[in-house]
Design a protein around this motif. Structure first.
Motif, PDB file in Angstrom:
ATOM      1  N   ASP A   1       0.318  -3.108 -13.004  1.00 22.46           N
ATOM      2  CA  ASP A   1      -0.985  -3.368 -13.308  1.00 22.46           C
ATOM      3  C   ASP A   1      -0.691  -4.546 -13.682  1.00 22.46           C
ATOM      4  OD1 ASP A   1      -1.423  -0.880 -12.623  1.00 22.46           O
ATOM      5  OD2 ASP A   1      -1.898   0.404 -14.830  1.00 22.46           O
TER       6      ASP A   1
ATOM      7  N   ALA B   1       5.840 -17.041  -6.142  1.00 26.90           N
ATOM      8  CA  ALA B   1       5.913 -18.534  -5.887  1.00 26.90           C
ATOM      9  C   ALA B   1       6.464 -18.657  -7.681  1.00 26.90           C
ATOM     10  CB  ALA B   1       4.498 -18.084  -5.782  1.00 26.90           C
TER      11      ALA B   1
ATOM     12  N   THR C   1      -3.451 -10.906   0.335  1.00 33.10           N
ATOM     13  CA  THR C   1      -2.932  -9.482  -0.715  1.00 33.10           C
ATOM     14  C   THR C   1      -3.045  -9.420  -2.477  1.00 33.10           C
ATOM     15  OG1 THR C   1      -0.227  -9.762  -1.502  1.00 33.10           O
ATOM     16  CG2 THR C   1      -1.097  -9.074   1.066  1.00 33.10           C
TER      17      THR C   1
ATOM     18  N   LEU D   1       5.689   3.090  -1.367  1.00 36.43           N
ATOM     19  CA  LEU D   1       6.041   1.737  -1.135  1.00 36.43           C
ATOM     20  C   LEU D   1       7.276   1.520   0.059  1.00 36.43           C
ATOM     21  CD1 LEU D   1       5.498   0.540  -4.850  1.00 36.43           C
ATOM     22  CD2 LEU D   1       3.588   0.240  -2.415  1.00 36.43           C
TER      23      LEU D   1
ATOM     24  N   SER E   1       0.893  -3.116  -0.301  1.00 35.65           N
ATOM     25  CA  SER E   1       1.432  -3.697   0.463  1.00 35.65           C
ATOM     26  C   SER E   1       3.479  -3.519   0.569  1.00 35.65           C
ATOM     27  CB  SER E   1       0.974  -5.150   1.136  1.00 35.65           C
ATOM     28  OG  SER E   1       0.428  -5.599  -0.626  1.00 35.65           O
ATOM     29  N   PHE E   2       3.411  -3.880   1.384  1.00 34.24           N
ATOM     30  CA  PHE E   2       4.792  -3.927   0.474  1.00 34.24           C
ATOM     31  C   PHE E   2       5.274  -4.323   2.392  1.00 34.24           C
ATOM     32  CE2 PHE E   2       3.536   0.591   1.619  1.00 34.24           C
ATOM     33  CZ  PHE E   2       4.333   0.762   3.279  1.00 34.24           C
TER      34      PHE E   2
ATOM     35  N   LEU F   1      -0.024  -9.286 -11.558  1.00 40.33           N
ATOM     36  CA  LEU F   1      -0.799 -10.527 -10.857  1.00 40.33           C
ATOM     37  C   LEU F   1      -1.263 -11.151 -12.354  1.00 40.33           C
ATOM     38  CD1 LEU F   1      -2.097  -8.489  -8.016  1.00 40.33           C
ATOM     39  CD2 LEU F   1      -0.268 -10.260  -8.414  1.00 40.33           C
TER      40      LEU F   1
ATOM     41  N   TYR G   1      14.498  -9.456   4.715  1.00 41.23           N
ATOM     42  CA  TYR G   1      14.105 -10.306   6.019  1.00 41.23           C
ATOM     43  C   TYR G   1      13.332 -10.863   4.922  1.00 41.23           C
ATOM     44  CZ  TYR G   1      11.083 -12.502   8.751  1.00 41.23           C
ATOM     45  OH  TYR G   1      10.175 -14.079   9.049  1.00 41.23           O
ATOM     46  N   ILE G   2      12.017 -10.845   3.903  1.00 38.76           N
ATOM     47  CA  ILE G   2      11.583 -12.238   3.932  1.00 38.76           C
ATOM     48  C   ILE G   2      12.071 -12.307   2.423  1.00 38.76           C
ATOM     49  CG2 ILE G   2      10.024 -10.014   1.560  1.00 38.76           C
ATOM     50  CD1 ILE G   2       7.510 -11.715   2.753  1.00 38.76           C
TER      51      ILE G   2
ATOM     52  N   ARG H   1       0.580 -14.162   0.965  1.00 42.18           N
ATOM     53  CA  ARG H   1       0.262 -13.885  -1.350  1.00 42.18           C
ATOM     54  C   ARG H   1      -1.120 -13.481  -1.480  1.00 42.18           C
ATOM     55  NH1 ARG H   1       0.832 -16.805  -5.665  1.00 42.18           N
ATOM     56  NH2 ARG H   1       0.252 -18.680  -4.797  1.00 42.18           N
TER      57      ARG H   1
ATOM     58  N   ARG I   1      -3.456   0.386 -11.247  1.00 41.36           N
ATOM     59  CA  ARG I   1      -3.379  -0.143  -9.406  1.00 41.36           C
ATOM     60  C   ARG I   1      -2.665   0.486  -9.283  1.00 41.36           C
ATOM     61  NH1 ARG I   1      -0.912  -4.310  -8.329  1.00 41.36           N
ATOM     62  NH2 ARG I   1      -1.295  -4.310  -6.753  1.00 41.36           N
TER      63      ARG I   1
ATOM     64  N   PRO J   1       9.185  -3.778  -4.660  1.00 43.34           N
ATOM     65  CA  PRO J   1       8.398  -3.311  -3.544  1.00 43.34           C
ATOM     66  C   PRO J   1       7.326  -3.719  -3.422  1.00 43.34           C
ATOM     67  CG  PRO J   1       8.540  -1.287  -5.102  1.00 43.34           C
ATOM     68  CD  PRO J   1       9.150  -2.445  -6.052  1.00 43.34           C
ATOM     69  N   ASN J   2       6.425  -3.854  -4.386  1.00 40.29           N
ATOM     70  CA  ASN J   2       5.316  -4.325  -3.952  1.00 40.29           C
ATOM     71  C   ASN J   2       4.986  -5.608  -3.649  1.00 40.29           C
ATOM     72  OD1 ASN J   2       2.877  -2.524  -4.359  1.00 40.29           O
ATOM     73  ND2 ASN J   2       4.026  -2.310  -7.151  1.00 40.29           N
ATOM     74  N   PHE J   3       4.829  -5.572  -2.066  1.00 42.81           N
ATOM     75  CA  PHE J   3       4.630  -6.772  -2.224  1.00 42.81           C
ATOM     76  C   PHE J   3       3.958  -8.182  -2.239  1.00 42.81           C
ATOM     77  CE2 PHE J   3       2.545 -10.832   0.726  1.00 42.81           C
ATOM     78  CZ  PHE J   3       4.136 -11.027   0.896  1.00 42.81           C
ATOM     79  N   ASP J   4       2.729  -7.345  -3.242  1.00 45.52           N
ATOM     80  CA  ASP J   4       1.882  -8.608  -3.791  1.00 45.52           C
ATOM     81  C   ASP J   4       2.536  -9.595  -4.743  1.00 45.52           C
ATOM     82  OD1 ASP J   4       1.565  -5.997  -4.525  1.00 45.52           O
ATOM     83  OD2 ASP J   4      -0.922  -6.465  -4.770  1.00 45.52           O
TER      84      ASP J   4
ATOM     85  N   ALA K   1       5.746 -11.378  -4.023  1.00 48.62           N
ATOM     86  CA  ALA K   1       5.049 -12.620  -3.606  1.00 48.62           C
ATOM     87  C   ALA K   1       5.028 -14.029  -5.134  1.00 48.62           C
ATOM     88  CB  ALA K   1       4.185 -12.663  -2.608  1.00 48.62           C
ATOM     89  N   ASP K   2       4.154 -13.486  -5.822  1.00 48.94           N
ATOM     90  CA  ASP K   2       3.773 -14.079  -6.724  1.00 48.94           C
ATOM     91  C   ASP K   2       5.159 -14.060  -7.871  1.00 48.94           C
ATOM     92  OD1 ASP K   2       1.126 -13.621  -8.703  1.00 48.94           O
ATOM     93  OD2 ASP K   2       2.773 -14.282  -9.806  1.00 48.94           O
TER      94      ASP K   2
END
Lengths: 547, 340
Positions: free
Chosen positions: B139, B187, A74, A21, A91-92, B142, B225-226, A71, A15, B177-180, B183-184
């Motif tokens: 890769d 979490a 995405t 980004l 996504s960023f 996640l 920010y996040i 979360r 991916r 940089p990758n949000f997903d 965020a993982d």
């Protein structure tokens, strides 16, 4: 289109995307979204590529959650890989906004295609292609234990080559993950009960009855119901009962099975057209709209239905649907000029609203009581999304509009003023808010009535139809009021009474929970105060003497 | 040959054994005969899918607890989990997802009312190193991340991760940089810091200095920010947990911490302001404020009171208003203290 092809070639194990980004300067072909919009989507051309991508930009400062929903969305979008599913390139975050970069589907959503060029619905061969592609996506999703939970034409996108993708995983959920959310490490619950969801999510008109009545949980078959409604939407130009406010539609759905003939009956105003559908299509839709989720076929099974035999390909769609269709940008401009948001955005904001309802603990039965526009006082205290007030999205606005009706229809009020139905409206006094909605809807094509002016014929027809439905509603309100007062009304009311009972029970439980939580919080605060003061009492007394 | 296999249904244990054999095969570096390898990999994917079906059931059937127990027992009898984790990068996307769901499910499976996954992981705790480092691989992040979050449901595993060197890396993973992926990681970090109360309290008291130094500088003062928003929310959750009261009293006695929180209060983002308030109120409510804290609050008194005067949240919240009123009272009543 280019984006589509390239995406297909990407090996499924990787991916890594060639996309930056960070928001390096992009060429945007559209005006940027107004600052007030919670999210917006627009096509952009990233540097160093020639591909056009769509970027969904979500204002995170407006969401109060811990971003778990984002979360999940995405994550879902980057882990799903299917030709009929719109996945994300990457996504960023850009300052306070989350950017989700996706392939740009240049023809837009089917909802927007229909409302711009096919107000009376698409032809059956076209519907077959779209539905089949959608079913492919659904079958893949369900196989992964994923529910989409918001299947509708507005979430089915088309590219210029006629390829079709299912989009918007904002309220999608995994039956595997959700099942565990509440339960601790104990296994007992997961072995005895199946993997089911219980929260209400989706868009009212497309929601399956068991989702509305979600206390028993629901599964993949809820998507099949929405799929059936989507079939009707494609065939008729709008979902069934969309001329009625959402809560009523929900009640109707629950209280009886409805099929094509019901649809015709309730369809009201614009039913003068006589559209013929094949037996296999009707049969297919009928299977999807079975009240009993267990009797609905799975996506995989549906794919084998005779309706999808001899189904044409995407080039057929490109030729028959996209020919002469105004471009997405064009459609925006027609939609009133003041909006820069995509139809997806409206979905987005609407979705937020549906979510909000869920979060605030309402359920739609409650809505049936409280938000039913028959009580106009309820309808004025809601937030109005400016983007939905413009003409083109009339149909949409109404979908979620149980609470937003009156303030939205300023334009349509004007159109009502000149109509002969005006008197009838005034007679209804405080219900006029609703009536303007109804008349608005009766010319279901929505946009046209405002752009073109008022068609008297249509208006009269619409108003008569509206009067009929109003009578029906009044009757319902009567029974509801009766129920509330505890009177016995008629003999039909047995099932409804039960429903009310359930609602009351559920409310009571909710209240109880709320109270308990409140109490706990208070206790905690008390404890904290003691802690803070207590931690220092020893040292405090010592220093106190020094002071 | 295939028909022969089909005629006799395989037991769950059979499926596990066959999966294990195929994993061992997959682990070896590819030899010259690639075509056969592809076939075997496809078979491996099928087996993993079947494991998933046994554990989760499918659209037609519910999972059978007897079969699940059998599967779990066989799975942990030998080193299947390690093999599966190590081979994950070699699998295709669908098989990876299936494998992740299998691993997740196995963490909760009980055999003779015992969570045998926990015992296995205690004996193979180095697997956590692999999973955590997965965040560095776009890769795999996640998949490994989801597995990791399931594994730290076991207290002993969470303790290991908390006390490991990896803990420091989370401060960077959260800001990938990758949000997903970020965020993982966030979490997982939150889960680590909130799930097992006593372990967390123990960890924080032992690692107070470096942990909060990093937390302040990398997260609360991040340019992202996040990151700031999530960090200040989590900080509130940690400090308000009664099991962490000792840590809380220590935290609210530091003028550096107060300075950072006051800066967050000044942010233009309403959401951050509100979360920052929930931490700031602890400084103000502290009945035994150190003199330097009092000094700062007194020096900024008028600014703070002005800030709180128009500090409102969108929906009505009695608790919030009550907290605010108390904070205002506390600050208004402050007298400068001499350092004695």
């Amino acid at each position: 289109m280019a984006a589509h092809e390239v995406q297909k070639q990407e090996p499924s194990t990787s991916r890594k995307s060639p996309f930056p980004l960070a928001p390096t300067p992009t060429k945007s072909s559209m005006r940027s979204a107004p600052a007030s919009a919670p999210s917006s989507t627009k096509p952009c051309v990233p540097p160093s590529t020639t591909r056009v991508v769509a970027i969904k930009s979500i204002d995170l400062d407006r969401s109060r959650s811990d971003f778990d929903a984002f979360r999940r969305e995405t994550k879902t979008m980057s882990l799903l890989s299917h030709p009929n599913i719109l996945s994300a390139h990457c996504s960023f975050t850009v300052d306070r906004r989350l950017w989700v970069v996706m392939p740009f589907m240049s023809a837009g959503s089917l909802q927007s295609i229909i409302s711009s060029s096919f107000p009376n619905g698409l032809s059956e061969p076209c519907i077959a292609v779209i539905l089949k592609e959608t079913l492919n996506a659904l079958s893949y999703l369900h196989d992964q234990g994923h529910l989409h939970r918001d299947i509708k034409a507005g979430n089915i996108l088309m590219d210029s080559d006629g390829s079709v993708k299912l989009a918007d995983f904002g309220v999608s959920a995994s039956v595997y993950e959700r099942n565990y959310l509440g339960t601790s490490s104990s296994l007992s619950s997961s072995t005895t009960s199946s993997y089911r969801l219980t929260d209400v999510a989706g868009t009212p008109y497309w929601m399956a009855p068991e989702v509305v009545h979600s206390h028993n949980g629901y599964g993949c078959k809820a998507d099949i119901w929405s799929f059936g409604i989507t079939a009707l939407e494609l065939a008729h130009g709008g979902p069934p009962l969309s001329n009625l406010p959402p809560s009523k539609s929900l009640l109707l759905k629950i209280t009886k099975r409805f099929n094509f003939s019901d649809y015709e009956k309730h369809g009201g105003a614009d039913k003068n057209k006589s559209k013929k559908f094949s037996k296999s299509f009707k049969d297919m839709v009928g299977l999807c709209l079975d009240q009993d989720p267990n009797k609905r076929p799975s996506a995989e099974k549906l794919l084998k239905h005779s309706f999808f035999k001899n189904c044409k390909g995407s080039d057929f769609l490109a030729k028959n649907v996209l020919g002469g269709l105004p471009s997405v940008e064009e459609r925006f401009r027609v939609l009133g000029g003041l909006k820069s948001e995509d139809d997806e955005d409206e979905d987005e904001s609407a979705r937020e609203r549906v979510k909000n309802r869920r979060i605030s603990g309402w359920n739609f039965d409650e809505d049936g009581l409280h938000l039913n526009p028959v009580f106009p006082t309820e309808s004025s205290d809601s937030v109005v999304d400016p983007t939905e007030s413009a003409s083109g999205s009339v149909v949409k606005m109404v979908r979620f509009g149980g609470e937003t009706i009156i303030p939205l229809s300023s334009e349509s009020h004007e159109s009502c003023l000149s109509s002969p139905g005006r008197v009838a409206e005034e007679e209804r006094g405080d219900e006029s808010g609703e009536s303007s909605l109804e008349s608005n809807l009766s010319s279901l094509a929505g946009a046209d009535s405002i752009a073109v002016g008022v068609d008297r014929e249509a208006m009269v027809g619409g108003l008569t139809a509206f009067m009929r439905s109003l009578d029906e509603q009044r009757q319902n309100v009567g029974t509801l009021i009766g129920l509330l007062r505890g009177e016995e009304v008629g003999e039909v009311m047995m099932s409804r009474e039960e429903q009310m009972g359930q609602v009351v029970d559920r409310l009571r439980v909710e209240l109880e929970n709320e109270r308990e939580r409140n109490f706990q919080l208070e206790m905690e605060l008390e404890f904290l105060r003691i802690q803070i003061s207590g931690a220092y009492t020893t040292t405090g007394s010592a220093t106190g003497s020094i002071d | 040959m295939k028909g022969l296999f089909k005629s006799k249904p395989r037991t769950p244990a059979d499926v596990v054994r066959q999966t294990r054999d195929l994993l061992i095969y997959a682990q070896r570096s590819p030899d010259s005969r690639e075509s056969k390898r592809e076939e075997k990999m496809a078979e491996l994917s099928k087996n993993i899918r079947e494991l998933k079906c046994i554990l989760y059931g499918n659209s037609e059937s519910e999972p059978v607890s007897e079969a699940c127990a059998q599967l779990t027992q066989e799975f942990f009898r030998e080193n299947t989990l390690r093999l599966l984790i190590m081979c994950l990068p070699k699998l295709n996307l669908e098989a990876r997802k299936d494998a992740t769901q299998v691993v997740a499910n196995l963490q909760r499976q009980q055999v003779h009312s015992k969570l045998i996954a926990s015992d296995y992981l205690e004996a193979n705790i180095d697997l956590m190193d692999v999973l955590i480092q997965g965040y560095g691989d776009t890769d795999m992040a996640l998949h490994y991340g989801a597995m990791l979050r399931e594994c730290i449901r076991h207290q002993s595993v969470a303790r290991y991760v908390l006390e490991s060197e990896h803990m420091k890396k989370f401060f960077d993973y959260i800001q990938l940089p990758n949000f997903d992926i970020a965020a993982d990681a966030a979490a997982t970090f939150k889960e680590l810091m909130t799930r097992h109360k006593s372990t967390v309290a123990d960890f924080l008291s032992k690692n107070y200095d470096w942990f909060f130094a990093e937390y302040n500088s990398k997260l609360l003062e991040s340019s992202n920010y996040i990151t700031r928003r999530q960090a200040v929310k989590l900080l509130g959750d940690i400090l308000l947990d009664r099991s962490n009261s000792a840590v809380m009293t220590r935290y609210v006695s530091s003028r550096d911490n107060l300075r950072i929180l006051m800066n967050l209060l000044r942010e233009s983002s309403k959401s951050i302001q509100i979360e920052a308030f929930h931490v700031f109120k602890l400084f103000a409510a502290n009945q035994n404020k150190p003199a330097d804290i009092v000094g700062i609050l007194v020096a900024n008194r008028s600014k703070l009171l002005r800030l709180f005067a128009d500090f409102k949240i969108d929906k009505e919240d009695e608790q919030f208003e009550a907290d605010k009123a108390q904070v205002v009272r506390e600050i208004a009543a402050l007298e400068p203290k001499e350092l004695s």
